[in-house]
Design a protein around this motif. Sequence first.
Motif, PDB file in Angstrom:
ATOM      1  N   GLU A  71       0.864  -1.182   0.000  1.00 16.54           N
ATOM      2  CA  GLU A  71       0.000   0.000   0.000  1.00 16.54           C
ATOM      3  C   GLU A  71       0.898   1.229   0.000  1.00 16.54           C
ATOM      4  O   GLU A  71       1.737   1.398   0.884  1.00 16.54           O
ATOM      5  N   ILE A  72       0.720   2.111  -0.986  1.00 20.60           N
ATOM      6  CA  ILE A  72       1.605   3.263  -1.158  1.00 20.60           C
ATOM      7  C   ILE A  72       1.173   4.414  -0.255  1.00 20.60           C
ATOM      8  O   ILE A  72       0.034   4.858  -0.284  1.00 20.60           O
ATOM      9  N   VAL A  73       2.127   4.884   0.548  1.00 15.24           N
ATOM     10  CA  VAL A  73       1.909   5.996   1.465  1.00 15.24           C
ATOM     11  C   VAL A  73       2.503   7.273   0.854  1.00 15.24           C
ATOM     12  O   VAL A  73       1.936   8.348   0.965  1.00 15.24           O
ATOM     13  N   GLU A  74       3.671   7.120   0.231  1.00 15.48           N
ATOM     14  CA  GLU A  74       4.359   8.237  -0.427  1.00 15.48           C
ATOM     15  C   GLU A  74       4.967   7.731  -1.719  1.00 15.48           C
ATOM     16  O   GLU A  74       5.603   6.686  -1.741  1.00 15.48           O
ATOM     17  N   PHE A  75       4.775   8.495  -2.794  1.00 15.92           N
ATOM     18  CA  PHE A  75       5.376   8.139  -4.075  1.00 15.92           C
ATOM     19  C   PHE A  75       6.069   9.396  -4.572  1.00 15.92           C
ATOM     20  O   PHE A  75       5.435  10.259  -5.173  1.00 15.92           O
ATOM     21  N   PRO A 100      16.389   8.193  -9.077  1.00 16.56           N
ATOM     22  CA  PRO A 100      15.710   7.416  -8.034  1.00 16.56           C
ATOM     23  C   PRO A 100      14.593   8.196  -7.345  1.00 16.56           C
ATOM     24  O   PRO A 100      14.738   9.390  -7.079  1.00 16.56           O
ATOM     25  N   LEU A 101      13.500   7.509  -7.107  1.00 10.39           N
ATOM     26  CA  LEU A 101      12.342   8.066  -6.404  1.00 10.39           C
ATOM     27  C   LEU A 101      12.239   7.397  -5.038  1.00 10.39           C
ATOM     28  O   LEU A 101      12.456   6.204  -4.923  1.00 10.39           O
ATOM     29  N   SER A 102      11.887   8.156  -4.025  1.00  6.71           N
ATOM     30  CA  SER A 102      11.655   7.563  -2.712  1.00  6.71           C
ATOM     31  C   SER A 102      10.192   7.151  -2.624  1.00  6.71           C
ATOM     32  O   SER A 102       9.300   7.975  -2.772  1.00  6.71           O
ATOM     33  N   VAL A 103       9.965   5.861  -2.420  1.00  3.03           N
ATOM     34  CA  VAL A 103       8.605   5.338  -2.308  1.00  3.03           C
ATOM     35  C   VAL A 103       8.457   4.688  -0.936  1.00  3.03           C
ATOM     36  O   VAL A 103       9.277   3.861  -0.552  1.00  3.03           O
ATOM     37  N   THR A 104       7.425   5.100  -0.192  1.00  4.91           N
ATOM     38  CA  THR A 104       7.154   4.509   1.117  1.00  4.91           C
ATOM     39  C   THR A 104       5.869   3.707   1.020  1.00  4.91           C
ATOM     40  O   THR A 104       4.862   4.220   0.551  1.00  4.91           O
ATOM     41  N   VAL A 105       5.945   2.451   1.463  1.00  4.74           N
ATOM     42  CA  VAL A 105       4.774   1.569   1.395  1.00  4.74           C
ATOM     43  C   VAL A 105       4.517   0.937   2.760  1.00  4.74           C
ATOM     44  O   VAL A 105       5.403   0.902   3.608  1.00  4.74           O
ATOM     45  N   ILE A 106       3.292   0.451   2.927  1.00  2.00           N
ATOM     46  CA  ILE A 106       2.976  -0.349   4.101  1.00  2.00           C
ATOM     47  C   ILE A 106       2.887  -1.788   3.621  1.00  2.00           C
ATOM     48  O   ILE A 106       2.093  -2.108   2.739  1.00  2.00           O
ATOM     49  N   LYS A 111       6.008  -0.107   7.929  1.00  2.00           N
ATOM     50  CA  LYS A 111       6.381   0.930   6.966  1.00  2.00           C
ATOM     51  C   LYS A 111       7.710   0.531   6.319  1.00  2.00           C
ATOM     52  O   LYS A 111       8.665   0.213   7.012  1.00  2.00           O
ATOM     53  N   VAL A 112       7.759   0.497   4.975  1.00  2.00           N
ATOM     54  CA  VAL A 112       8.968   0.084   4.250  1.00  2.00           C
ATOM     55  C   VAL A 112       9.316   1.155   3.219  1.00  2.00           C
ATOM     56  O   VAL A 112       8.444   1.639   2.501  1.00  2.00           O
ATOM     57  N   HIS A 113      10.609   1.530   3.162  1.00  2.00           N
ATOM     58  CA  HIS A 113      11.074   2.504   2.158  1.00  2.00           C
ATOM     59  C   HIS A 113      11.713   1.749   1.001  1.00  2.00           C
ATOM     60  O   HIS A 113      12.492   0.831   1.204  1.00  2.00           O
ATOM     61  N   VAL A 114      11.361   2.159  -0.216  1.00  2.00           N
ATOM     62  CA  VAL A 114      11.884   1.517  -1.430  1.00  2.00           C
ATOM     63  C   VAL A 114      12.455   2.607  -2.326  1.00  2.00           C
ATOM     64  O   VAL A 114      11.842   3.653  -2.503  1.00  2.00           O
ATOM     65  N   GLY A 115      13.644   2.359  -2.883  1.00  2.00           N
ATOM     66  CA  GLY A 115      14.227   3.283  -3.856  1.00  2.00           C
ATOM     67  C   GLY A 115      13.883   2.794  -5.252  1.00  2.00           C
ATOM     68  O   GLY A 115      14.372   1.755  -5.672  1.00  2.00           O
ATOM     69  N   LEU A 116      13.030   3.514  -5.962  1.00  2.00           N
ATOM     70  CA  LEU A 116      12.542   3.075  -7.272  1.00  2.00           C
ATOM     71  C   LEU A 116      13.023   4.061  -8.341  1.00  2.00           C
ATOM     72  O   LEU A 116      12.786   5.258  -8.230  1.00  2.00           O
ATOM     73  N   THR A 117      13.696   3.541  -9.366  1.00  2.00           N
ATOM     74  CA  THR A 117      14.170   4.394 -10.461  1.00  2.00           C
ATOM     75  C   THR A 117      13.378   4.083 -11.727  1.00  2.00           C
ATOM     76  O   THR A 117      13.576   3.034 -12.351  1.00  2.00           O
ATOM     77  N   PRO A 118      12.453   4.981 -12.134  1.00  2.00           N
ATOM     78  CA  PRO A 118      11.699   4.760 -13.373  1.00  2.00           C
ATOM     79  C   PRO A 118      12.651   4.815 -14.571  1.00  2.00           C
ATOM     80  O   PRO A 118      13.452   5.733 -14.669  1.00  2.00           O
TER      81      PRO A 118
END
Length: 136
Positions: A71-75, A100-106, A111-118
């Motif tokens: 579940e995305i909290v921050e994109f 890289p984008l900072s994505v925070t999910v539940i 709470k988990v932080h993911v580094g996502l690079t489109p």
Amino acid sequence: LQNDHKALMKQVEEALHQLHAREKEKHAKDEAEALAEAMSQNQSLPQAFAKVNTVTPGSPASVSGLQVDDEIVEFGSVNVNNFQNMQNIATVVQHSEGRPLSVTVIRSGKKVHVGLTPKRWAGKGLLGCNIIPLQR
């Protein structure tokens, strides 16, 4: 003289037992408070606005560790306060290609932080996952 020494040592021993018993009680109370605080922080998870419903293997989303049902909290700059529709996420993705984008999910209550690079890859889109808005 021997009797005085024995009596004095008995008093010292009793005082030490009391001291350690108080310290043990204090330690147990501190642990209980720490546990209660951790539980209350668990309750206050941020609100999610979208959910990942598919992730294509080998895609940028898969490589970054994004998982189905996250579940995305921050994109990036998008969060529950400024999210209107999926176009918000699409815009952030297009402007962040190769960065890289900072994505925070539940994920399973944490709470988990993911580094996502489109980026461009063999499949469709820049992420390789499907995100749907959550109806709240």
